[in-house]
Motif scaffolding. Structure first.
Motif, PDB file in Angstrom:
ATOM      1  N   ILE A  86       2.866  39.858 -24.889  1.00 35.23           N
ATOM      2  CA  ILE A  86       1.631  40.065 -24.120  1.00 35.23           C
ATOM      3  C   ILE A  86       0.425  39.870 -25.023  1.00 35.23           C
ATOM      4  N   GLY A  87       0.510  40.415 -26.228  1.00 36.07           N
ATOM      5  CA  GLY A  87      -0.593  40.268 -27.165  1.00 36.07           C
ATOM      6  C   GLY A  87      -0.884  38.824 -27.492  1.00 36.07           C
ATOM      7  N   GLU A  88       0.155  38.060 -27.777  1.00 34.54           N
ATOM      8  CA  GLU A  88      -0.014  36.662 -28.166  1.00 34.54           C
ATOM      9  C   GLU A  88      -0.573  35.817 -27.037  1.00 34.54           C
ATOM     10  N   GLY A  92      -4.977  37.717 -27.065  1.00 31.34           N
ATOM     11  CA  GLY A  92      -5.533  37.215 -28.314  1.00 31.34           C
ATOM     12  C   GLY A  92      -5.314  38.187 -29.447  1.00 31.34           C
ATOM     13  N   ALA A  93      -4.100  38.744 -29.495  1.00 24.07           N
ATOM     14  CA  ALA A  93      -3.775  39.776 -30.475  1.00 24.07           C
ATOM     15  C   ALA A  93      -2.643  39.320 -31.377  1.00 24.07           C
ATOM     16  N   ALA A  94      -2.806  39.519 -32.665  1.00 17.61           N
ATOM     17  CA  ALA A  94      -1.746  39.221 -33.620  1.00 17.61           C
ATOM     18  C   ALA A  94      -0.574  40.177 -33.410  1.00 17.61           C
ATOM     19  N   PRO A  95       0.603  39.856 -33.958  1.00 22.00           N
ATOM     20  CA  PRO A  95       1.770  40.725 -33.775  1.00 22.00           C
ATOM     21  C   PRO A  95       1.542  42.132 -34.323  1.00 22.00           C
ATOM     22  N   ASP A  96       2.401  43.048 -33.858  1.00 26.15           N
ATOM     23  CA  ASP A  96       2.461  44.424 -34.351  1.00 26.15           C
ATOM     24  C   ASP A  96       1.217  45.234 -34.004  1.00 26.15           C
ATOM     25  N   GLN A  97       0.595  44.917 -32.857  1.00 26.64           N
ATOM     26  CA  GLN A  97      -0.560  45.698 -32.416  1.00 26.64           C
ATOM     27  C   GLN A  97      -0.452  46.135 -30.957  1.00 26.64           C
ATOM     28  N   THR A  98       0.593  45.695 -30.270  1.00 24.11           N
ATOM     29  CA  THR A  98       0.722  45.971 -28.839  1.00 24.11           C
ATOM     30  C   THR A  98       2.122  46.493 -28.543  1.00 24.11           C
ATOM     31  N   VAL A  99       2.196  47.497 -27.677  1.00 28.70           N
ATOM     32  CA  VAL A  99       3.478  48.079 -27.308  1.00 28.70           C
ATOM     33  C   VAL A  99       3.495  48.314 -25.811  1.00 28.70           C
TER      34      VAL A  99
END
Length: 410
Positions: A86-88, A92-99
């Motif tokens: 979902i982040g990618e 517009g979010a790099a990995p390891d920031q969304t859960v």
């Protein structure tokens, strides 16, 4: 209404559908037998055929055959892996920031409560607006009662939304957190996320964005704009299905100092040790609480894959086009009945729905449902047309508007 107008409206819709670069996507959804028009995808998205197949595979194979082994094979990491997708694709979010996990309400509580604690007693104020979705307001009220924080209310024009000027007027040296929706759930007003984030940071505050009505249909570019925190649901434009869990985004720079308040075993650094005391897992693992809702998560990935395949920019362009078609058609077809557009006319300031207002719309809304035309209703007099770019055709929109005109003519 002139007999010429329905023909012209339908012809315009047919031409737009024929030139729609996303027209093939509609065939990827399960058919809804008997349905004339579905315009509530911003409350519950339609299911993809691939999702029905994936759910069947999960029941028959992952659950039915692999059983408990599926936890080791895939389910334990699903909240993090799906969050990264979902982040990618959508944030517009790099990995390891969304859960992914929990309802929107619970995820919002966890992140807002963590942000209030991080802000500390020197910054006890939460800035929020009176037009925000009830959950956001209720959760903030509860946290204020729990912590002694003070709520600072912004009062936007309901037909517009929160602007940078309104936020600036509410910010002080005591502001700890700003809580706003990117897209207003009633009017579809798109807040100026980059500028409001910048203003909050300049005042020393954190920003928590609610993306429920924008994720999967509008660009947000969270990393590029320095957003601190965000939450959003997955059962609208991400097609996760009824009760599908929310996602939470925490910028990497905040993950060490923010501690969410619902300490469950799945968020522990070593969940299967099951020892005394809680030690938060590293990164986004520490923002998980209980057992992931696997059955509710299985449908999300198909829509994320589809968005990636066609491009988020194309999805946003279609949302703009559908909204513009509604606004132009209302002027031509419904204006004489006193119907008002209460969503922004500016394409850049409007999300994936258009809200129309009329004193009779509570009655008309129910009549439309009886005719298998399904929009949404919002108090006190608004019919909200949810325009899901991947599954909604211009022809559906035209038919809905013509049905509204017919009912108002009775």
């Amino acid at each position: 209404m002139s007999a010429v107008l329905p023909d012209r409206l339908r012809e315009q819709a047919a031409a737009l559908d024929a030139s729609d670069p996303l027209r093939h996507c509609r065939d990827l959804y399960l058919p809804a037998d008997g349905l004339v028009a579905y315009l509530d995808g911003n409350s519950l998205g339609r299911p993809l055929r691939a999702t029905a197949e994936r759910i069947t595979r999960l029941v028959e194979h992952d659950w039915g055959t692999r059983l408990i082994r599926s936890w080791d094979e895939q389910w334990m990491e699903l909240p993090l892996r799906l969050g990264d997708r979902i982040g990618e694709v959508c944030l517009g979010a790099a990995p390891d920031q969304t859960v992914v996990g929990d309802s929107t309400t619970v995820m919002l509580y966890k992140l807002l409560r963590a942000a209030v604690a991080a802000a500390g007693p020197e910054r006890p104020e939460i800035v929020l607006d009176t037009e925000n979705f009830p959950t956001d307001r209720y959760v903030a009220e509860g946290i204020a009662a729990e912590t002694g924080a003070r709520l600072v209310w912004v009062e936007p024009d309901p037909a517009k939304g929160v602007t940078p000027d309104l936020v600036t007027d509410a910010l002080t040296e005591r502001t700890g957190v700003v809580l706003l929706s990117h897209v207003a759930y009633k009017s579809a007003w798109v807040a100026d996320l980059p500028e409001i984030t910048r203003l909050a940071h300049a005042a020393g505050a954190l920003v928590l964005w609610d993306l429920c009505h924008s994720v999967g249909v509008l660009r947000t570019d969270l990393d590029a704009h320095g957003v601190d925190l965000a939450v959003g649901c997955t059962y609208k434009f991400l097609g996760g299905g009824p009760g599908a869990p929310a996602f939470g985004y925490v910028a990497a720079r905040h993950q060490e100092r923010l501690r969410q308040p619902i300490q469950g075993w799945m968020g522990h650094a070593e969940p299967f040790v099951m020892g005394p005391g809680y030690r938060a897992g590293a990164g986004m693992r520490g923002f998980i609480s209980g057992t992931p809702p696997v059955l509710g998560m299985v449908g999300i990935e198909d829509t994320v894959d589809l968005i990636e395949s066609v491009g988020l920019d194309a999805v946003q362009d279609k949302a703009v086009g559908l909204g513009r078609y509604v606004i132009d058609a209302v002027d031509e077809v419904l204006g004489s009945h006193g119907v008002r557009v209460v969503s922004p006319p500016d394409d850049a300031r409007r999300g994936g729905h258009v809200t129309l207002a009329h004193p009779r719309f509570r009655e008309v809304y129910r009549q439309l449902w009886d005719q298998d035309v399904v929009p949404d209703f919002r108090e006190p007099d608004g019919i909200r047309l949810g325009l899901s770019p991947l599954s909604t055709s211009y022809a559906e929109v035209a038919e809905a508007l013509l049905r509204i005109e017919a009912l108002l003519s009775d």
